[in-house]
Design a protein around this motif. Structure first.
Motif, PDB file in Angstrom:
ATOM      1  N   GLU A 378     -25.153 -46.993  17.080  1.00 55.61           N
ATOM      2  CA  GLU A 378     -25.010 -47.605  15.762  1.00 55.61           C
ATOM      3  C   GLU A 378     -24.573 -46.532  14.767  1.00 55.61           C
ATOM      4  O   GLU A 378     -24.743 -45.331  15.008  1.00 55.61           O
ATOM      5  CB  GLU A 378     -26.332 -48.217  15.275  1.00 55.61           C
ATOM      6  N   VAL A 379     -24.023 -46.986  13.662  1.00 54.74           N
ATOM      7  CA  VAL A 379     -23.684 -46.104  12.541  1.00 54.74           C
ATOM      8  C   VAL A 379     -24.715 -46.316  11.434  1.00 54.74           C
ATOM      9  O   VAL A 379     -25.050 -47.459  11.101  1.00 54.74           O
ATOM     10  CB  VAL A 379     -22.275 -46.396  12.003  1.00 54.74           C
ATOM     11  N   VAL A 380     -25.233 -45.233  10.881  1.00 55.19           N
ATOM     12  CA  VAL A 380     -26.213 -45.299   9.796  1.00 55.19           C
ATOM     13  C   VAL A 380     -25.588 -44.699   8.536  1.00 55.19           C
ATOM     14  O   VAL A 380     -25.153 -43.542   8.535  1.00 55.19           O
ATOM     15  CB  VAL A 380     -27.498 -44.532  10.150  1.00 55.19           C
ATOM     16  N   PHE A 381     -25.511 -45.519   7.470  1.00 62.02           N
ATOM     17  CA  PHE A 381     -25.049 -45.036   6.173  1.00 62.02           C
ATOM     18  C   PHE A 381     -26.274 -44.691   5.328  1.00 62.02           C
ATOM     19  O   PHE A 381     -27.158 -45.536   5.140  1.00 62.02           O
ATOM     20  CB  PHE A 381     -24.218 -46.093   5.455  1.00 62.02           C
ATOM     21  N   GLU A 382     -26.317 -43.473   4.806  1.00 60.37           N
ATOM     22  CA  GLU A 382     -27.453 -43.017   4.008  1.00 60.37           C
ATOM     23  C   GLU A 382     -26.972 -42.586   2.628  1.00 60.37           C
ATOM     24  O   GLU A 382     -26.121 -41.702   2.502  1.00 60.37           O
ATOM     25  CB  GLU A 382     -28.145 -41.847   4.691  1.00 60.37           C
ATOM     26  N   GLY A 383     -27.517 -43.214   1.585  1.00 57.93           N
ATOM     27  CA  GLY A 383     -27.266 -42.805   0.216  1.00 57.93           C
ATOM     28  C   GLY A 383     -28.471 -42.095  -0.342  1.00 57.93           C
ATOM     29  O   GLY A 383     -29.605 -42.567  -0.170  1.00 57.93           O
ATOM     30  N   ILE A 384     -28.249 -40.960  -1.001  1.00 59.58           N
ATOM     31  CA  ILE A 384     -29.345 -40.170  -1.575  1.00 59.58           C
ATOM     32  C   ILE A 384     -29.165 -40.111  -3.084  1.00 59.58           C
ATOM     33  O   ILE A 384     -28.090 -39.733  -3.582  1.00 59.58           O
ATOM     34  CB  ILE A 384     -29.380 -38.751  -0.980  1.00 59.58           C
ATOM     35  N   VAL A 385     -30.209 -40.485  -3.823  1.00 61.59           N
ATOM     36  CA  VAL A 385     -30.162 -40.502  -5.278  1.00 61.59           C
ATOM     37  C   VAL A 385     -29.971 -39.086  -5.804  1.00 61.59           C
ATOM     38  O   VAL A 385     -30.582 -38.128  -5.322  1.00 61.59           O
ATOM     39  CB  VAL A 385     -31.457 -41.115  -5.854  1.00 61.59           C
ATOM     40  N   GLY A 386     -29.105 -38.952  -6.812  1.00 63.86           N
ATOM     41  CA  GLY A 386     -28.846 -37.661  -7.420  1.00 63.86           C
ATOM     42  C   GLY A 386     -29.864 -37.306  -8.486  1.00 63.86           C
ATOM     43  O   GLY A 386     -31.003 -37.778  -8.471  1.00 63.86           O
ATOM     44  N   SER A 387     -29.410 -36.509  -9.468  1.00 63.49           N
ATOM     45  CA  SER A 387     -30.333 -35.964 -10.461  1.00 63.49           C
ATOM     46  C   SER A 387     -30.692 -36.951 -11.561  1.00 63.49           C
ATOM     47  O   SER A 387     -31.489 -36.633 -12.435  1.00 63.49           O
ATOM     48  CB  SER A 387     -29.727 -34.708 -11.092  1.00 63.49           C
ATOM     49  N   GLY A 388     -30.097 -38.140 -11.551  1.00 65.43           N
ATOM     50  CA  GLY A 388     -30.400 -39.136 -12.565  1.00 65.43           C
ATOM     51  C   GLY A 388     -29.850 -40.491 -12.185  1.00 65.43           C
ATOM     52  O   GLY A 388     -29.379 -40.701 -11.058  1.00 65.43           O
ATOM     53  N   ILE A 389     -29.859 -41.433 -13.136  1.00 64.31           N
ATOM     54  CA  ILE A 389     -29.468 -42.809 -12.832  1.00 64.31           C
ATOM     55  C   ILE A 389     -27.962 -42.953 -12.625  1.00 64.31           C
ATOM     56  O   ILE A 389     -27.508 -43.957 -12.071  1.00 64.31           O
ATOM     57  CB  ILE A 389     -29.935 -43.777 -13.939  1.00 64.31           C
ATOM     58  N   LEU A 390     -27.178 -41.958 -13.054  1.00 64.57           N
ATOM     59  CA  LEU A 390     -25.724 -42.049 -12.910  1.00 64.57           C
ATOM     60  C   LEU A 390     -25.304 -41.534 -11.536  1.00 64.57           C
ATOM     61  O   LEU A 390     -24.530 -40.584 -11.404  1.00 64.57           O
ATOM     62  CB  LEU A 390     -25.022 -41.277 -14.035  1.00 64.57           C
ATOM     63  N   SER A 391     -25.847 -42.178 -10.495  1.00 63.09           N
ATOM     64  CA  SER A 391     -25.549 -41.736  -9.130  1.00 63.09           C
ATOM     65  C   SER A 391     -25.527 -42.904  -8.147  1.00 63.09           C
ATOM     66  O   SER A 391     -25.930 -42.766  -6.997  1.00 63.09           O
ATOM     67  CB  SER A 391     -26.563 -40.673  -8.676  1.00 63.09           C
ATOM     68  N   ASP A 392     -25.031 -44.077  -8.603  1.00 62.00           N
ATOM     69  CA  ASP A 392     -24.886 -45.224  -7.700  1.00 62.00           C
ATOM     70  C   ASP A 392     -23.790 -44.937  -6.669  1.00 62.00           C
ATOM     71  O   ASP A 392     -22.689 -44.498  -7.025  1.00 62.00           O
ATOM     72  CB  ASP A 392     -24.514 -46.489  -8.474  1.00 62.00           C
ATOM     73  N   ILE A 393     -24.060 -45.210  -5.394  1.00 63.06           N
ATOM     74  CA  ILE A 393     -23.124 -44.985  -4.289  1.00 63.06           C
ATOM     75  C   ILE A 393     -22.801 -46.335  -3.661  1.00 63.06           C
ATOM     76  O   ILE A 393     -23.692 -47.150  -3.429  1.00 63.06           O
ATOM     77  CB  ILE A 393     -23.730 -44.044  -3.230  1.00 63.06           C
ATOM     78  N   ALA A 394     -21.525 -46.597  -3.365  1.00 61.24           N
ATOM     79  CA  ALA A 394     -21.116 -47.879  -2.794  1.00 61.24           C
ATOM     80  C   ALA A 394     -20.244 -47.671  -1.561  1.00 61.24           C
ATOM     81  O   ALA A 394     -19.545 -46.656  -1.433  1.00 61.24           O
ATOM     82  CB  ALA A 394     -20.358 -48.713  -3.827  1.00 61.24           C
ATOM     83  N   ILE A 395     -20.288 -48.658  -0.631  1.00 64.98           N
ATOM     84  CA  ILE A 395     -19.395 -48.683   0.529  1.00 64.98           C
ATOM     85  C   ILE A 395     -18.810 -50.088   0.656  1.00 64.98           C
ATOM     86  O   ILE A 395     -19.394 -51.064   0.182  1.00 64.98           O
ATOM     87  CB  ILE A 395     -20.106 -48.275   1.832  1.00 64.98           C
ATOM     88  N   ASP A 396     -17.661 -50.187   1.300  1.00 64.38           N
ATOM     89  CA  ASP A 396     -17.017 -51.482   1.514  1.00 64.38           C
ATOM     90  C   ASP A 396     -16.042 -51.363   2.679  1.00 64.38           C
ATOM     91  O   ASP A 396     -15.656 -50.261   3.084  1.00 64.38           O
ATOM     92  CB  ASP A 396     -16.276 -51.925   0.251  1.00 64.38           C
ATOM     93  N   ASP A 397     -15.661 -52.519   3.243  1.00 64.61           N
ATOM     94  CA  ASP A 397     -14.622 -52.607   4.275  1.00 64.61           C
ATOM     95  C   ASP A 397     -14.867 -51.629   5.423  1.00 64.61           C
ATOM     96  O   ASP A 397     -14.053 -50.734   5.702  1.00 64.61           O
ATOM     97  CB  ASP A 397     -13.245 -52.381   3.661  1.00 64.61           C
ATOM     98  N   VAL A 398     -15.992 -51.825   6.089  1.00 62.28           N
ATOM     99  CA  VAL A 398     -16.339 -50.996   7.247  1.00 62.28           C
ATOM    100  C   VAL A 398     -15.722 -51.610   8.500  1.00 62.28           C
ATOM    101  O   VAL A 398     -15.856 -52.815   8.737  1.00 62.28           O
ATOM    102  CB  VAL A 398     -17.868 -50.902   7.415  1.00 62.28           C
ATOM    103  N   SER A 399     -15.043 -50.801   9.288  1.00 63.30           N
ATOM    104  CA  SER A 399     -14.462 -51.303  10.533  1.00 63.30           C
ATOM    105  C   SER A 399     -14.662 -50.301  11.658  1.00 63.30           C
ATOM    106  O   SER A 399     -14.669 -49.085  11.431  1.00 63.30           O
ATOM    107  CB  SER A 399     -12.965 -51.594  10.360  1.00 63.30           C
ATOM    108  N   ILE A 400     -14.854 -50.831  12.856  1.00 64.82           N
ATOM    109  CA  ILE A 400     -14.928 -50.033  14.074  1.00 64.82           C
ATOM    110  C   ILE A 400     -13.949 -50.646  15.060  1.00 64.82           C
ATOM    111  O   ILE A 400     -14.044 -51.839  15.366  1.00 64.82           O
ATOM    112  CB  ILE A 400     -16.344 -50.009  14.667  1.00 64.82           C
TER     113      ILE A 400
END
Length: 833
Positions: A378-400
């Protein structure tokens, strides 16, 4: 064609048809004297360029032929399947719209819009459905195409192919209509894409009896045909298959992805802008609209720095090589990290991708080869919060997909797509992927470099109108990690042929946008050949990107092209050609650049917005406020990137932010302090109107609470530049206010900027140089009494058929808008034969 010269000129045009035909030559005369002569007709097989360049061929750019992936004509496995070869199958035209879809084959009736062939067969003999947006259709008219009822309550997967090409393309929606209730679209796409067919996939999860309804929405004018073909409905929700995975997150089951239990919080499926201003995307990547979905990590409270969110793909079978592709968005000055892991047997066994820091307000493509020869994975996507609220991370259109990606990161031959290279905002126009010849004669390649024929793809810069000398165009790589070795070598092939060729540059940029190093440069025509470009890459202490910059030259004969980009390791990498080495170029003595004059306020109305709004105030009777900002606005491909006062990203200006939650026709107004009675002023200001969805910018002289009619107005995009405007405020019997009003367009790429407002006593004394729209009179222009007749102020069409405009230029409408037209009638004279 207009008058050319008293010599013979060559005419040439491509055409395609599957039926018996005749060629008809029509002569249109302007009522004067003249001759037209014809000679030497020839017919040759194959496509050719139109001659001369200025001739209107009536043909759209030749699209690449879409591969035939659907079943043969007439084959249908469900009552909802249709390729329209034998008719509309079980689909019907409802009567709750303004016009009908049209079944057609070959080219649609209007040039520069619609497909040239169907998707099923890929020929002009195959049929498809489309909306014809010419008269008598009007803006926002709708056409509905409805299926037979779906009533088994089971999830299904809808796939179809759609075509959206033309400057006035509006929207294609798909609904699951229950009874008379349409509800919200389950899929939507806005604006033109290109001259190719595209596939859409969406899960149908409604448990009620419903009909599938395709809705085409007409745009602002006739070049907006939308087409539909090869509809297929299969049992089961869309998602993973034995061949891999394709997930757009448009369906609620997120293609079988699961949230991890070994993290602090979950990824969120969302659309529109995230909850925090200055971070996260404004739209998804799949549809490019606020209606499309993506997955993201919300960094606001109760999240803390370092909190992790993990989401896991459906399990994949063992493989000697699979290609993982996805798009990510990491925008925000407090950005954290995005990691992608390989998981085997429930345990993370390796990192296959990681990136950190602010990557700008854009979607970026990543791809990598995954190997797991002895176990499922499996593939695991991990987002880690930065130093404040201005750190939203997004992904889209995943293909294998099965098989290795086939190239190292950053390599691309552009035969199938643009790989991990992308157009970005901040420049003046976009690179295009093409094959064969470019649309203009005497410039650009006729074949690609990889294949050496018309089947291969390449990227090119189209320098014809509306492009201007000096316009810039950028193509940017994915981010790459820092490196210390001195063996990295960057290779590509370039084509620079034409009398109007400008400059091609290669930059190495830091991903935080703080450094921009020019590495390689060439200018002027190099002949009709592909040439190799190469340069060593200097070591970098932080993440970087490679950026190609094309600068338009002196004319339309300036198409430049790129192909076969690759990154290699070599200790003997040299510059190719040697003249491209910018460190050895002879630098001419620089022309002194005048330092911008500091803005000096000479009236209570003057404002450059460098510190605040001065005496200007936000109107409380509008829908939203203007925003004071510096640098680029929050959305790519719209708004200014610098202020007008200093021309830098450090200067401040005002703009209206048109992203969500803003809606069509929402207004934002900025109001001056009172202009006292019996005082006249000349106001000058600088405005910026750039973006596909720019609507309208108005200026009013308000008396009390009455805005009245605009005294100055502009509509639609005016280009990526600051433009000066000027308004006279005559002396009034009572106090007034000057009001700037921005009106939001149909979507989020419609930011309007305002800067450097000045007021001088007295009305403007250079009216002859001020733009006049003739909406409120002649602006000081007078009829000359020494001529034979007068110019006429008019709306709509003139009184003679076959001549004159049908609308004005200012607002491009027929009703209620005025301009001046010169009209005359002369006896028709047949040309001598």
């Amino acid at each position: 064609m207009n008058d050319a010269s008293p010599t013979f000129g060559e005419g040439q045009i491509s055409y395609y048809t599957s039926s018996t035909y005749q060629i008809t030559l029509d002569l249109l005369t302007n009522g004067g004297r003249g001759y037209v002569a014809l000679d030497d007709f020839t017919f040759k097989p194959g496509m050719c360029r139109g001659k001369p360049d200025v001739a209107d061929t009536g043909l759209a750019p030749t699209p690449s032929t879409a591969p035939v992936t659907n079943p043969p004509a007439g084959n249908s496995s469900s009552v909802w399947d249709c390729n329209f070869e034998q008719g509309l199958c079980s689909y019907t035209q409802p009567k709750d719209d303004q016009f009908d879809w049209t079944r057609a084959h070959g080219k649609t009736a209007t040039a520069n819009t619609g497909p040239a062939f169907d998707h099923t067969k890929g020929t002009d003999g195959g049929y498809y459905m489309y909306i014809e947006t010419s008269n008598p259709q009007h803006a926002n008219d709708t056409a509905h195409l409805a299926s037979q009822p779906v009533n088994d309550g089971q999830p299904k997967c809808l796939t179809f192919w759609y075509h959206m090409f033309g400057p006035h393309v509006n929207t294609l929606n798909v609904y699951t209509k229950v009874g008379a209730n349409y509800g919200r679209p389950i899929w939507t796409h806005q604006r033109s894409i290109d001259a190719n067919w595209h596939q859409a996939t969406v899960s149908l999860t409604n448990t009620h009896t419903y009909t599938i309804v395709f809705e085409g929405v007409r745009g602002t004018s006739w070049d907006g045909d939308i087409a539909l073909d090869d509809i297929r409905v299969t049992d089961g929700a869309c998602g993973a298959s034995s061949l891999g995975l394709k997930c757009t997150f448009e369906d609620g089951n997120i293609c079988g992805f699961t949230q991890s239990h070994n993290d602090k919080f979950d990824w969120t499926r969302y659309r529109r802008s995230t909850g925090s201003f200055g971070t996260g995307p404004n739209s998804d990547h799949t549809l490019g609209t606020a209606s499309g979905y993506y997955m993201y990590t919300e960094a606001s409270a109760p999240r803390h720095h370092g909190d992790k969110a993990q989401i896991i793909s459906p399990s994949q079978p063992s493989t000697a090589g699979a290609c993982l592709q996805f798009w990510y968005h990491m925008y925000g000055r407090q950005m954290g990290n995005l990691n992608v892991y390989l998981q085997q047997g429930g345990q993370i066994t390796g990192t296959i991708f990681n990136i950190s820091g602010n990557q700008g307000n854009r979607w970026i493509k990543a791809e990598m080869t995954v190997t797991s020869p002895s176990s499922s994975w499996e593939v695991v996507f991990e987002g880690i919060v930065g130093s404040g609220i201005l750190s939203d991370i997004a992904i889209d259109d995943v293909s294998i997909t099965s098989g290795a990606c086939g190239a190292s990161q950053g390599d691309c031959n552009f035969d199938k797509d643009t790989c991990t290279w992308s157009n970005v905002g901040g420049d003046d126009f976009d690179w295009l992927r093409g094959s064969g010849s470019t649309p203009s004669r005497y410039t650009g390649p006729s074949v690609d470099h990889t294949q050496g024929d018309t089947s291969g793809g390449y990227m090119f810069m189209e320098s014809s109108a509306p492009r201007h000398t000096g316009d810039k165009i950028w193509l940017v790589s994915q981010p790459f990690p820092a490196f210390t070795s001195k063996t990295k070598c960057f290779n590509f092939w370039f084509h620079m042929y034409g009398a109007g060729i400008g400059t091609l540059n290669v930059y190495m940029d830091s991903t935080d946008n703080t450094t921009h190093m020019l590495l390689w440069s060439q200018h002027d025509s190099k002949g009709d050949n592909w040439l190799q470009g190469q340069m060593p890459l200097p070591p970098q202490s932080k993440e970087y990107q490679i950026r190609f910059e094309g600068v338009k030259g002196s004319s339309a004969y300036g198409d430049m092209a790129l192909d076969d980009i690759s990154f290699t390791s070599s200790s003997s990498c040299i510059y190719k050609p040697t003249t491209a080495n910018v460190t050895q170029m002879v630098t001419p003595s620089p022309v002194p650049t005048p330092t911008p004059t500091a803005f000096v306020s000479n009236s209570p109305f003057d404002c450059a917005f460098e510190k605040n709004l001065c005496t200007w105030a936000q109107d409380r009777s509008d829908v939203f406020d203007w925003t004071r900002s510096q640098g680029p606005t929050g959305t790519t491909a719209t708004g200014p990137t610098t202020d007008h006062t200093y021309g830098t990203a450090n200067g401040w200006y005002m703009y209206m932010e048109t992203s969500a939650p803003r809606k069509t026709n929402d207004t934002a107004r900025l109001v001056s302090q009172q202009i006292q009675a019996q005082q006249a002023y000349c106001f000058t200001f600088w405005y910026h109107m750039y973006g596909a969805h720019v609507n309208q910018f108005n200026v009013y002289i308000r008396t009390g609470n009455n805005l009245g009619n605009p005294v100055w107005e502009r509509q639609q995009s005016q280009g990526n530049t600051w433009i000066q405007g000027q308004v006279s405020v005559p002396a009034q019997p009572g106090a007034t206010n000057l009001v700037f009003e921005g009106i939001r367009g149909p979507s989020f790429r419609g930011d309007i900027g305002l800067d450097d407002i000045r007021a001088t006593p007295g009305i403007c004394n250079n009216q002859a140089t001020v733009a006049c729209t003739f909406e409120s009179g002649l602006c000081g222009w007078n009829q000359d009494k020494s001529d034979n007749f007068d110019w006429t102020s008019h709306t709509g069409t003139t009184s003679s058929a076959g001549t004159g405009p049908t609308s004005d230029h200012t607002l491009r409408t027929r009703a209620g808008q005025h301009d001046l037209r010169l009209q005359w009638n002369l006896p028709f004279m047949n040309p001598p034969i």
